[in-house]
Design an enzyme around this catalytic site. Structure first.
Site: not given
Ligand SMILES: Nc1ncnc2c1ncn2[C@@H]1O[C@H](COP(=O)(O)OP(=O)(O)OP(=O)(O)O)[C@@H](O)[C@H]1O
Ligand SMILES: [Mg+2]
Length: 1079
Positions: A107-108, A112, A157, A160-161, A387, A389
């Site tokens: 996660s994070g 996404t 996050n 977070s999805s 992700g 957890e």
């Molecule tokens: N390539 C990137 N460039 C800039 N910021 C990023 C990038 N990837 C992720 N982030 C930052 O990290 C945060 C978390 O990313 P994201 O929501 O994609 O995580 P996740 O893997 O989908 O987590 P979860 O499993 O909780 O959904 C985003 O809101 C953004 O602020």
């Molecule tokens: Mg996500």
């Protein structure tokens, strides 16, 4: 010209981990960190992309970057998610292979974001057109809608999805998007009613309250204040960097683009509002006569408003919160609910309401974005699932999520290995086996149909009798005790008996990503996911189409007494389908890694990354990839890259690329065991060999650069020279043209001048000729005319008035003369002889006449004037005239004498009685009488004498007595001498031998010298009997004194003389007379 670059160019660290040398976990992490520090967040392991979350926006997603990566081979440029997206899209479009992009990570970690980047890249590079753009826009805009309803802020996050998402994007044969299908997996619905500390409910609740207009809120019977709602956690309601109000507008806009109708959007918001209202319904116990507490609603206001919103009859819902009807076979038993059960029912309703709404949203979006055409589609699946957890308190949800990740890891291992293996087979290379951790055993522990944890949970849930979480744990303790990945304090495995980190109500699973401790509390309930039938029936009765749709089981006509499948069962089934789906597609991996726990940029926490790298099996991934050969490259790009290392292949290789590479490798003497030739690729066993090639290439490039530089400089100089030469020719041409032009103009001018002169000359010649001819003609004419005239005159003379012209002429002249004379007469000047005026002449031809007349007039006037004179006056004038002739200009005394009248008889002798005697002596008429001074000859002194002049004599007498002293007959006078000066001296010189000459000459002085001498001369002139006597004018003359001749000399007297003349006898011969200087 397209610039050929490679992943190997300008590398920070190593772009592809496969090339890492030496390969160890430390060097692996070091490489990641090095690249991360240089903003290189992407690194490859072969075709897998490792993505580190930068936690800040990097300028690497610009349209320029999209263009850069578009249609480029995977290894051509430095690692980027776009390279993977491009590779996947091109194999889909060009090779007709369905693709799936598997994005994993905790996660994070950025899953996404990565999925969105992939989608936006594909949208940017695929075809364009009105319809296509609409589809693209709808696909992209489905993200904000689902994120608003399915994402929440967690401690890990901010976005977070809280659901799993798999989206199939469908393309036509050209690669243009046609539509898509979204599958969602298990929304974490427990969040609706309760959130862990520091976390929030789903975004939509906050967005609605912050962003909706007052009017909308009023319609939804909501208050903007978060604190009014029990379901909203307050401690982190506002998240920095999240603008809920703006996001609400984005979501509404996205819903519109996706195709939601206005009333649909309103219904969705009503449901969201209803959930909030539901949370505010509170219960209180009410004792019944049977001693059992029954629950009653505390304040019915929220219930009322909720029912109004959803069109539910309040009493129906109120009853559903107080009673539970259990139907078994044909019986219906109704039991009252206590307060705890009422709260359970309320929360279950809220959770169901929200999760069903979410599923409906997905279905509704699918309806909009689904492909219209029925033709076969190419599909690209993007999987963005929650992700792995590990929380402090992990429950059923974490168990499910981690199971899903376990499955994904499984498929990753399978597919990577299979891919690798297939490539070796495809390329005809011998395959060597490699050791790696296979998590199939963990998957088996969870999903095995007989003794898997999920199967046992389901069994527990379906089992009649008392079923609790504890009974479920007991069951696990017995059945899974021996499993190497299962740990529990009370299991049969005595190993954990004293493990105090394991509480009694928990079990622990050693996941591929680490050990996770699960608290069994709630497992059974959550798996059952029960909603009391009364509630679903109450919902079905609602006068609200959407609610009705969401609770189909509430339809009394379709009462189904069968238990619905458990949540675990459903999830397992959908994961199974997903895995099946993924296996049919070509996988592309993005492995997201979180660099730190602080959501901070620039921080790379070594331990955290090491942990993720471990459980993601990245090292194994590298090892597998390197198991046989670390590096492979198709023959063409390989030859292209290294051909400069061998003379035979440089600069061009004519034959097939493979042969070229073989020649190259042989020439470089690379040991045979270091590489193998596949069908289309060369396989290099050791990265060292690759680096050796790269090193040689680098050196060679330097030489080539010098060569290119040399050639370029030569070319540049030559081009410059040629340009100069060309310019010089142009300049010279222009200059020549210019000089020629000038010369030509000069010649032209000169020619014109010469021409004009020639023409002028010719013209003049002709003119002369013509003039001559004309004159000849005229002359002829004139002559002819004269001739004719003469002829005619001759013939007609008799008829003419002959000489009329002459007469007229004479007459005219006469008239002119007449007029002239008359004019002259009237304008004559005065008669004074001294008047010099004379009238002007009228005509020039009269000039001679006029002057002559003037002279005549003057003479006449003089004559007239003279005629007026008396005889005496006439004599006087004659004397004056004679004096003038004698002395003018000769003697200085003359001018003073002009004005004196010649009186003659100054003494009037005859009248003076004193001189009676003398007068009687003198016979002749006295012409002049005066007193003169006689100069003594001896001493020069003077004595006065009377001087008389008659016609015959000069007489000197005594002045006092009148006694005659001397009488000299005029004929005795030889000459008279006078000086030139203003004195009155004169010497009467006597003729030698005469009687008078005995005594010698007389030296006299008189004031009337001029008169005396003039008269003397006149007498002499008129006397006919004697010769003219001389008048000698000189300043030195001789005087005869008796016997002596004395020189009388006149000198200019000095001032001592005063104004008088002094006479001195100097010696015997000289008598000096000093005359005062005349001024
Ligand atoms: N390539 C990137 N460039 C800039 N910021 C990023 C990038 N990837 C992720 N982030 C930052 O990290 C945060 C978390 O990313 P994201 O929501 O994609 O995580 P996740 O893997 O989908 O987590 P979860 O499993 O909780 O959904 C985003 O809101 C953004 O602020
Ligand atoms: Mg996500």
């Amino acid at each position: 010209m397209e610039v050929k670059t490679s992943l190997l160019d300008n590398m920070i660290g190593v772009g592809d981990m496969v090339l890492l040398e030496p390969l160890s976990e430390d060097s692996f992490l070091e490489n990641l960190k090095n690249r991360f520090d240089h903003n290189e967040i992407y690194t490859y392991i072969g075709s897998v992309v490792i993505s580190l979350n930068p936690y800040r926006s990097l300028p690497i997603y610009t349209p320029d970057k999209v263009e850069e990566y578009r249609n480029r081979n995977f290894y051509e440029l430095s690692p980027h998610i776009y390279a993977l997206a491009d590779e996947a899209y091109r194999s889909l479009r060009d090779q007709d292979k369905d693709q799936c992009i598997l994005i994993t990570g905790e996660s994070g970690a950025g899953k996404t974001e990565a999925s969105k980047l992939v989608m936006s890249y594909v949208a940017a590079v695929c075809g364009k057109g009105q319809e296509v753009n609409k589809v693209k826009e709808q696909l992209l805009q489905s993200n904000p809608v689902l994120e608003a309803f399915g994402n929440a802020k967690t401690v890990r996050n901010d976005n977070s999805s809280r659901f799993g998402k798999y989206m199939d994007i469908e393309f036509d044969f050209k690669g243009d998007p046609l539509g898509g299908v979204i599958s969602n997996y298990l929304l974490e619905k427990s969040r609706v009613v309760k959130q862990p500390r520091g976390e929030r409910n789903f975004h939509i609740f906050y967005q609605l309250l912050s962003g909706a207009s007052d009017d909308t809120l009023k319609k939804l019977k909501l208050d903007r204040d978060f604190s009014k709602y029990n379901y909203l956690s307050l401690d982190s309601a506002a998240v920095s960097g999240l603008d809920d109000a703006a996001n609400f507008r984005t979501v509404r806009n996205a819903m519109q683009i996706v195709g939601f109708m206005e009333d649909e959007m309103q219904s969705v918001l009503e449901l969201v509002a209803a959930v909030l209202k539901l949370g505010n319904i509170e219960f209180k116990p009410e004792s019944r006569c049977n001693g059992i507490d029954e629950s009653r609603i505390k304040d019915k206001n929220d219930l009322k408003e909720m029912c109004e919103l959803l069109g539910i009859e309040q009493s129906v819902l109120e009853r559903a919160f107080s009673y539970r009807t259990v139907e078994a076979k044909m019986e219906k038993v109704s039991t009252t609910l206590n307060v705890a059960q009422a709260y359970y029912a309320r929360d279950a309703l809220a959770k169901n309401l929200y999760s069903r709404l979410f599923s409906w949203l997905v279905t509704r979006i699918n309806e909009s974005i689904k492909a219209q055409a029925k033709t076969r589609h190419k599909v690209m699946g993007v999987l963005d699932i929650y992700g792995f957890e590990i929380f402090e308190d992990n429950s059923f949800e974490q168990f499910i999520i981690n199971y899903c990740n376990e499955k994904l890891q499984q498929i990753f291992i399978e597919l990577t290995l299979r891919e690798e293996q297939e490539e070796y087979i495809r390329e005809d290379i011998e395959w060597t086996n490699i050791e790696y951790f296979n998590n199939a055993v963990i998957c088996d522990l969870i999903e095995n149909n007989q003794n898997g944890i999920m199967a046992m949970l389901d069994e527990e849930c379906l089992r009649p009798g008392t079923v609790t979480d504890e009974t479920f744990l007991d069951k696990l303790n017995t059945i899974c005790a021996e499993h190497q990945h299962f740990e529990s304090r009370l299991s049969k495995n005595s190993k954990f008996l004293n493990d105090h980190s394991l509480p009694h109500n928990c079990f622990r699973i050693q996941h591929y990503a680490g050990k996770v401790l699960y608290r069994v509390e709630g497992f059974v309930d959550k798996n059952n996911d029960l909603l009391y039938r009364d509630l679903s029936q109450a919902m079905y009765k609602a006068n609200h189409s959407l609610i009705k749709q969401l609770f189909p089981e509430g339809n009394p006509a379709k009462v189904n007494l069968k238990r619905p499948p458990t949540a675990g069962f459903q999830f397992k089934a959908s994961v199974g389908t997903l895995m099946g789906n993924l296996q049919t597609k070509n996988p592309n991996y993005i492995r997201c890694i979180k660099p730190n726990d602080k959501k901070a940029s620039h921080i790379f926490t070594d331990t955290l990354v090491r942990h993720q790298a471990r459980y993601l099996g990245l090292m194994e991934n590298v090892r597998v990839r390197r198991a046989g050969y670390a590096f492979r490259q198709a023959y063409e790009p390989c030859l292209e890259r290294y051909k400069m290392l061998c003379k035979k292949t440089w600069p061009h290789w004519k034959g097939p690329a493979r042969e070229g590479v073989e020649v190259l490798m042989a020439d470089l003497q690379v040991p045979m065991e270091e590489y193998s030739y596949g069908r289309s690729k060369i396989f290099i066993r050791n990265p060292r060999t690759l680096f050796f090639l790269e090193e040689r290439r680098k050196q060679c490039l330097q030489d080539l650069a010098t060569l290119i530089q040399k050639i370029y400089r030569g070319w540049k100089c030559r081009t410059h020279f040629l340009l100069l030469k060309k310019s010089q020719i142009v300049v010279a041409a222009w200059y020549r043209r210019y000089t020629q032009q000038k010369k030509y103009q000069q010649i032209k001018r000169a020619t014109t001048v010469v021409q004009s002169y020639t023409r002028g000359w010719q013209a003049r010649k002709i003119l002369r000729e013509l003039k001559y001819q004309k004159r000849c003609k005229e002359a002829v004419t004139t002559i002819a005319a004269y001739w004719h005239g003469t002829q005619v005159r001759r013939e007609y003379r008799k008829f003419f008035r002959a000489n009329a012209g002459k007469k007229i002429y004479d007459f005219t002249i006469q008239r002119i003369m007449q007029k002239y004379f008359l004019g002259l007469k009237s304008s004559l000047p005065s008669m004074s002889p001294i008047d010099k005026s004379w009238p002007a002449r009228p005509y020039i031809f009269l000039d001679g006449v006029h002057n002559e007349l003037r002279r005549i007039f003057h003479l006449w006037r003089c004559k007239k004037y003279r005629n007026q004179f008396t005889e005496e006056k006439k004599t006087v004038y004659e004397e004056k005239l004679e004096a003038s002739e004698l002395f003018k200009g000769k003697k200085a005394l003359y001018p003073s004498s002009v004005r004196q009248p010649f009186k003659g008889d100054y003494l009037e002798i005859s009248k003076n009685p004193k001189y009676q005697k003398l007068s009687s002596v003198v016979e002749d008429k006295i012409l002049l009488s005066d007193v003169v001074n006689k100069i003594n000859r001896a001493n020069g002194k003077s004595s006065a004498r009377i001087f008389l002049l008659t016609k015959k004599n000069v007489i000197l007498a005594d002045q006092k007595t009148g006694q005659l002293k001397a009488s000299v007959p005029l004929p005795d006078l030889a000459s008279v001498s006078v000086s030139t000066q203003s004195d009155g001296f004169f010497a009467l010189r006597l003729k030698e031998g005469s009687t008078s000459a005995i005594k010698g000459d007389f030296l006299l002085s008189s004031e009337h010298l001029i008169e005396i001498i003039t008269k003397l001369h006149r007498i002499g002139a008129t006397a006919a009997d004697r010769e003219q006597f001389n008048i000698d004018i000189s300043d030195e003359f001789l005087v005869q004194f008796k016997q002596d001749k004395v020189c009388v000399k006149f000198i200019q007297g000095g001032p001592k003389n005063g104004n008088s003349v002094s006479c001195k006898r100097k010696n015997n011969r000289l008598l000096e007379v000093a005359v005062p200087t005349t001024p």
